[in-house]
Design an enzyme around this catalytic site. Structure first.
Site, mmCIF file in Angstrom:
data_model
loop_
_atom_site.group_PDB
_atom_site.id
_atom_site.type_symbol
_atom_site.label_atom_id
_atom_site.label_comp_id
_atom_site.label_asym_id
_atom_site.label_seq_id
_atom_site.Cartn_x
_atom_site.Cartn_y
_atom_site.Cartn_z
ATOM 1 N N SER C 95 5.878 3.300 20.461
ATOM 2 C CA SER C 95 5.081 2.368 21.252
ATOM 3 C C SER C 95 3.899 1.856 20.419
ATOM 4 O O SER C 95 4.082 1.355 19.312
ATOM 5 C CB SER C 95 4.620 3.087 22.524
ATOM 6 O OG SER C 95 3.946 2.215 23.372
ATOM 7 N N ASP C 217 13.848 -2.174 28.144
ATOM 8 C CA ASP C 217 12.488 -1.632 27.948
ATOM 9 C C ASP C 217 11.495 -2.673 28.460
ATOM 10 O O ASP C 217 11.348 -3.742 27.881
ATOM 11 C CB ASP C 217 12.253 -1.357 26.454
ATOM 12 C CG ASP C 217 10.901 -0.705 26.196
ATOM 13 O OD1 ASP C 217 10.053 -0.683 27.112
ATOM 14 O OD2 ASP C 217 10.689 -0.224 25.061
ATOM 15 N N HIS C 245 11.382 3.007 28.018
ATOM 16 C CA HIS C 245 10.471 2.868 26.891
ATOM 17 C C HIS C 245 10.396 4.141 26.052
ATOM 18 O O HIS C 245 9.809 4.154 24.988
ATOM 19 C CB HIS C 245 9.074 2.510 27.426
ATOM 20 C CG HIS C 245 8.088 2.153 26.361
ATOM 21 N ND1 HIS C 245 8.349 1.209 25.375
ATOM 22 C CD2 HIS C 245 6.840 2.620 26.113
ATOM 23 C CE1 HIS C 245 7.302 1.106 24.590
ATOM 24 N NE2 HIS C 245 6.366 1.962 25.016
#
Lengths: 833, 114, 263
Positions: C95, C217, C245
């Protein structure tokens, strides 16, 4: 608990669940929503309650939607970043707050509990979720949260404002006001990059007072006329809130650039005004506060109120600081002037005085300063600091100021703040003071009256120093010429003197010494001190010295001399209250007669006894009106080898000790030097008694009687000279304590031998020289007399024969050596025969 | 010129010659001439040497000559000298006749009249 | 404070192996790598850490100014690299940490041999033609969501935070604290994460990178992955079957396989 539900995402019907399903009200109409989803969130089973709450049909959801699809965007992020990882990690999640987006778009606050079921191999298999309607609870919580956040924000703002007000109250200077204000926007609003700019009305510019300069173009100062937003706000005096870069682009292109650089999306520029709150028209702008926010942000009314309040508080504090600064600066200037005058007075000479001035000015007052003095043929210069201005331009302006006797406080050239002031006394320009004020101080143009005062005082101080210097040179020359004249000395006595000027750069004093022969057998020694310093004192000293020489006579004696001096002083007022120690020594009888007119007592060291102060013969200072004017003298016999010390008060008087202690110290030091050779004795005493701090002149005279161990004389072949030789010899013998009978015998024998040499050896040579050498020891006196004459039949003459006989009778041994001229050597034991 | 060393006075019939200071080769001849000039016709001569601080062989010669001349002329003469002092020492060393010397002016004056 | 305490650094694997540095994303801590990292223990030196403000990092080290941009976090990564004297680092970032890794490798390319970017996004906000996936309002809503859970969070997590000093080593409590962050720092990290725009930095990267792009996602949509791939010279894009995610949690096996295949 096991779970079915595997079947893939193509399931469109209710799936069969593996447990004993009683599809009764309990599941479908439970007071909470039930959801079963695949690990990726795809809904596989849902109860009636949830469908009723969400407004969806079962067919809308099962196999078609993921749970997260029913959430708003914000919740979706939270779901992905918090809920999902947590569920994966812990296997369960409880009481997560979401807003369910109903089919009709309305929101339903829910609380969610989820359990992740895994298969036998530990892989995620299904998620079972219960959903509670949290409308009431959430609205309550939201209210609570909102109220709390509002309260927190308000409290934060009020707290920040209170802090600022408290800080401002304790901030007496603009700099401290700046430090207090620059912290406020961050504390109150979470703002960033706060800067406080101070408006310098004298220079028409804004100066960064506090806060980092966010990479602004070089230089901290912004001209007030500049197009930069800070300058515009300062000119206009109203609050600017620039809500976005785009808005800045429209109105303040430069600001937009800054905002892009600093990452600010909202900027607030706030004038700091001295007027009352709300009275925006005509309020004087004293500065500008600017701060930014990383996001685009609208300020609420209450926030704007706080912002304005901050501006007024800060403005008033700046105003207060300005008044305080003014008062402090006025006081500082007055103190500076007084201290500078005092500091200059401490150094009487011209160049040191100019340097002292520069030391006072740089760096405290000025970053660069120089004094140029037009005295004498070449200009005197003292300068310090930097940057040093362009010499050519400076020279031009110095010439202009010198010619016009008018200060130039600014320059049109690049060195705008370079000021040149005339140093003038009575309209006459002695020189100039050029300076550039220190950074952080008002420019010279704003300090005109102060600098004018300073220049006046400096001019006077420097003029005084110049006069002093002039007078001092004259006085020193005069003093030297008076003290340098030859002092007498012969075998009977020797005089050693020392004169030491005050260590500090004082004017010459009126101390003097003198020694002279009144008659061949009468020596006068004098040490005196005229009241005052400088050229008057030196002149008076010279007059008194001459007067004493003129008035001394063989008959008068010290008391009479002082009486005559009193009459002299009645005519020469500057000599009044001069003190004198005056002594006459009869060199043939070794008798001392002395008198002290208000002077410290002489110190007498006689062989074999401790030094003693001669305390008799005292009367008042010359011309005294209150003191005893009846002059008296005192007579003491001096033993051979005595040493008499006359001195001025500088030798023993100290502020730090009593006069008694001074007398005792001198007597001790003098006793300790009894065996020291006379040369250097007085200088040694002065060094011993007068420390490094000698604030006064010191004058010493030491008279030593009969000091030569060996008398050597050469006289011409003239009978008239024999008497003076005899006088020398007599004094010398006396000074060595030779008894009277021996002395007379030696004198007689020596006279006869010399007479022989003249009458016989040099009978044809009027330019012949007779050498006489006499040595005294504890036992005997030995005399050797030599001539290079041509003797013929010395015994032929009856009279000379008598002379030879006298010599042989007077002395114990008489031998003649005629190898080279004639040398008679005679010896006589000391003592009675 | 010679006043510093010699002064003259009368003491009854006698001529009183007072000598003072240092008498040596440099001044003795002149002093001698001065005495002869003043005391030439005196019936008696008293020479006071008590104030003489120095007397050398030239002084002795002067006195010696004076005493000789006066003796020949039958003029009585006395020398007054202190009990100590330069003059007495020199005269003693030269072995002047004791009858010529006296320590006291008054006594010497009386003795001259005998 | 020591580097180890500051970042709650945990090391495992072969001390002499090539280092793999695992960086967690927003909302989590290093535990998110618990199903992935062990798979590399036999061949690599594993270094796991918590960003300052997250997990068991030292909260005292949190500084508003330093962490006002991702550069501060990138500096932290380099601080760890230097502090542990790591070379040839394989940086694995999830991320927002994917971009943190890119920034770090741009600054000191010599230290990094490869980057593994799990769900990277250089910019979460839509901007003209660029589709980041979110509008500014969404981010504000997310902050709302954080706040909504703040009360619950503080109720549930207060005891854990209170017992901070004496947390046992690994175990249940550890996962309890997972995602437990000081709400104030969480808000700030959220802002930095979602409001940063590091698109311009992609072109500066010279280190080979693997992009792991999940299906569906919502945080980093496929279009974003494609954008990253397009702007990272020499990058490899792997589209995974895993959804959401956090493939490292939801599909660790696939994740491990993809990374191993790339290495």
């Amino acid at each position: 608990m096991t779970e079915s539900g595997e079947g893939g995402p193509d399931v469109t019907q209710d799936l069969r669940v593996p447990w004993e399903e009683d599809p009764g009200d309990l599941y479908e109409h439970a007071p909470c929503g039930y959801l079963t989803t695949l690990p990726d969130g795809t809904i596989v089973k849902v109860n009636e309650t949830f469908l009723a709450w969400s407004g969806y049909e079962r067919t809308d959801l099962v196999g078609r939607r993921r749970f997260r699809d029913l959430l708003g965007a914000g919740d979706r992020i939270y779901h992905e970043t918090h809920y999902a990882p947590l569920l994966n990690m812990r296997g369960s999640v409880s009481e997560v707050a979401f807003d369910l987006i109903r089919k009709d778009g309305r929101r339903l606050p829910i609380l969610v509990n989820s359990v992740l079921g895994r298969d036998s191999s530990g892989l995620p298999r299904a998620v079972r979720t219960t959903v509670f309607n949290a409308t009431e609870r959430r609205s309550y919580e939201k209210e609570l949260l909102a109220a709390r956040r509002a309260a927190e924000a308000s409290e934060q703002r009020v707290g920040a404002l209170q802090q600022v007000v408290a800080d401002l109250a304790a901030a007496p200077t603009a700099a401290e006001v700046g430090d207090a204000v620059v912290r406020a926007p961050g504390a109150a609003f979470g703002a960033e990059g706060a800067q406080v700019w101070l408006l310098d009305a004298d220079r028409a510019q804004l100066t960064l007072l506090a806060g980092a300069d966010g990479g602004a173009p070089a230089g901290d100062d912004i001209p007030l006329a500049s197009s930069r937003p800070v300058a515009r706000v300062a000119r206009r005096g109203d609050l600017h809130v620039i809500g976005s870069v785009a808005e800045a682009e429209k109105h303040f292109p430069e600001l937009a650039e800054t905002m892009r650089r600093t990452g600010h999306r909202t900027m607030v520029l706030l004038p700091l005004t001295a007027g009352f709150a709300g009275e925006s028209v005509g309020a004087e702008v004293l500065g500008v506060l600017s701060f930014g926010f990383g996001e685009e942000r609208e300020l609420s009314d209450s926030e704007l109120r706080v912002v304005r309040l901050l501006g007024h508080q800060a403005g008033q504090a700046l105003d207060r600081a300005r008044l305080y600064d003014d008062a402090r600066r006025r006081e500082e200037r007055a103190t500076f002037l007084a201290e500078t005058t005092r500091a200059l007075d401490e150094v009487p000479r011209l160049l040191p005085r100019a340097r002292r001035l520069i030391d006072r000015l740089v760096p405290r007052m000025a970053e660069w300063a120089a004094v140029r003095l037009q005295v004498g043929p070449a200009p005197l210069l003292a300068g310090e600091g930097g940057p040093v201005p362009d010499p050519e331009r400076l020279a031009q302006r110095v010439a202009l100021v010198t010619a016009n006797n008018k200060a130039e406080l600014t320059d049109d050239g690049p060195d705008r703040d370079l000021a040149v002031l005339p140093l003038a006394v009575g309209g006459r320009v002695l020189g100039t003071l050029a300076l550039r004020m220190a950074p952080g101080r008002p420019p010279a143009s704003a300090e005109a009256s102060f600098l004018g005062d300073l220049a006046d005082r400096v001019a006077l101080a420097l003029e005084n120093a110049r006069l002093y210097e002039q007078e001092r040179a004259v006085a020193r020359t005069l003093q030297r010429s008076l003290l340098a004249s030859d002092l007498p000395g012969d075998p009977r006595f020797a005089v050693e003197t020392h004169y030491q000027a005050a260590a500090q750069d004082l004017e010459v004093g009126g101390d003097w010494f003198d020694a002279f022969l009144i008659t061949p057998d009468k020596l006068a020694v004098v040490v005196g001190d005229v009241v005052g310093r400088g050229i008057d004192a030196a002149t008076t000293m010279g007059q008194l010295r001459s007067a004493i020489r003129a008035l001394a006579s063989a008959e008068a004696g010290p008391a009479r001399l002082l009486e005559r001096l009193d009459r002299f002083v009645d005519r020469v007022e500057s000599a009044r209250m001069a003190t004198v120690a005056y002594a006459e020594v009869d060199l043939s009888s070794n008798e001392l007669t002395y008198a002290c007119a208000g002077h410290l007592p002489p110190l007498l060291a006689e062989p074999g006894s401790a030094p003693a102060y001669l305390l008799e013969g005292r009367s008042g200072a010359l011309g005294t009106l209150a003191g005893r004017r009846a002059r008296i003298e005192h007579r003491v016999p001096l033993a051979a080898g005595s040493r008499l010390l006359l001195y001025t008060d500088g030798l023993i008087e100290r502020r730090t000790r009593g006069i008694d202690a001074g007398f005792a110290m001198l007597a001790r030091a003098y006793a300790g030097r009894r065996a020291s050779p006379l040369p250097g004795l007085t200088a040694g005493l002065a060094a011993n008694l007068v420390g490094p701090e000698h604030a006064d002149d010191v004058c010493l005279l030491c008279l030593a009687l009969g000091t030569e161990d060996r008398l050597e004389r050469s006289i011409g072949a003239d009978p008239q000279l024999i008497a003076s030789l005899r006088a020398d010899l007599r004094g010398w013998l006396a000074s060595h304590g030779v008894d009277e009978q021996t002395a007379q015998a030696v004198l007689l024998a020596s006279s006869e031998a010399v007479a022989n040499a003249i009458e016989h050896g040099y009978r044809n040579d009027p330019f012949g020289i007779v050498d006489i050498t006499t040595v005294v020891s504890a036992e005997a006196v030995e005399v050797r007399i030599t001539d290079r004459g041509d003797w013929q039949n010395p015994h032929g003459d009856l009279a000379r024969g008598r002379g030879l006989r006298l010599m042989e009778q007077a002395m114990d041994e008489v031998t003649f050596d005629r190898t080279d001229g004639t040398t008679v050597t005679m010896r006589r034991a000391r003592g009675q025969r | 010129m010679t006043d510093r060393w010699v002064t003259f006075a009368s003491l009854g019939d006698a001529e009183l010659v007072r000598l003072a200071g240092e008498i040596d080769l440099s001044n003795a001849p002149e002093i001698g001439r001065e005495i002869v000039r003043h005391a030439g016709g005196a019936e008696a001569v008293l020479i006071d040497l008590t104030a003489v601080s120095f007397l050398d062989s030239a002084g002795v010669r002067l006195l010696d000559g004076l005493v000789g001349d006066l003796d020949r002329a039958g003029v009585p003469i006395k020398l007054v000298v202190g009990e100590t002092g330069a003059a007495r020492m020199t005269l003693q060393l030269c072995a002047f006749r004791e009858d010529l010397l006296s320590t006291d002016l008054d006594r010497a004056a009386k003795e001259l009249r005998i | 404070m020591s580097l180890i305490q500051k970042f709650a650094i945990n090391e495992a694997g072969r001390p002499d192996g090539q280092p793999m540095l695992f960086a967690h994303g927003f909302g989590c801590d290093q535990n998110m790598w618990r199903f992935v990292a062990p798979e590399f223990a036999g061949s690599h030196r594993l270094v796991l850490f918590d960003h300052v403000g997250a997990g068991r990092s030292d909260l005292r080290a949190y500084d508003d100014r330093r962490y006002a941009s991702l550069d501060g976090y990138a500096s932290d990564v380099l601080e760890i690299v230097h502090g542990l004297d790591l070379h040839d680092v394989i940086f694995v970032g999830h991320s927002v940490s994917a971009m943190i890794g890119v920034l770090a490798a741009v600054r000191e390319p010599d230290r990094f041999s490869k980057l593994v970017l799990v769900g990277p996004s250089p910019c979460y906000i839509d901007d003209g033609d660029y589709v980041g996936g979110f509008g500014r309002a969404d981010i504000e809503a997310m902050l709302e969501s954080l706040d909504s859970n703040y009360l619950g969070w503080s109720r549930a997590m207060a005891p854990v935070i209170a017992g901070n000093a004496e947390r046992p080593e690994l175990g249940q409590e550890l996962t309890d604290s997972f995602c437990a962050t000081d709400p104030d720092i969480a808000r700030k990290f959220a802002r930095v994460t979602f409001l940063s725009d590091n698109r311009a930095d992609l072109a500066k990267l010279r280190t080979p990178a693997l992009i792991l792009q999940c299906t569906d996602d919502v945080i980093a949509p496929s279009a974003v992955g494609a954008y990253v791939h397009e702007h990272l010279a020499g990058s490899t894009l792997v589209a995974m079957n895993a959804t959401g995610h956090c493939p490292n949690l939801s599909a660790p096996a696939e994740t491990v396989a993809a990374i191993k295949a790339y290495l």
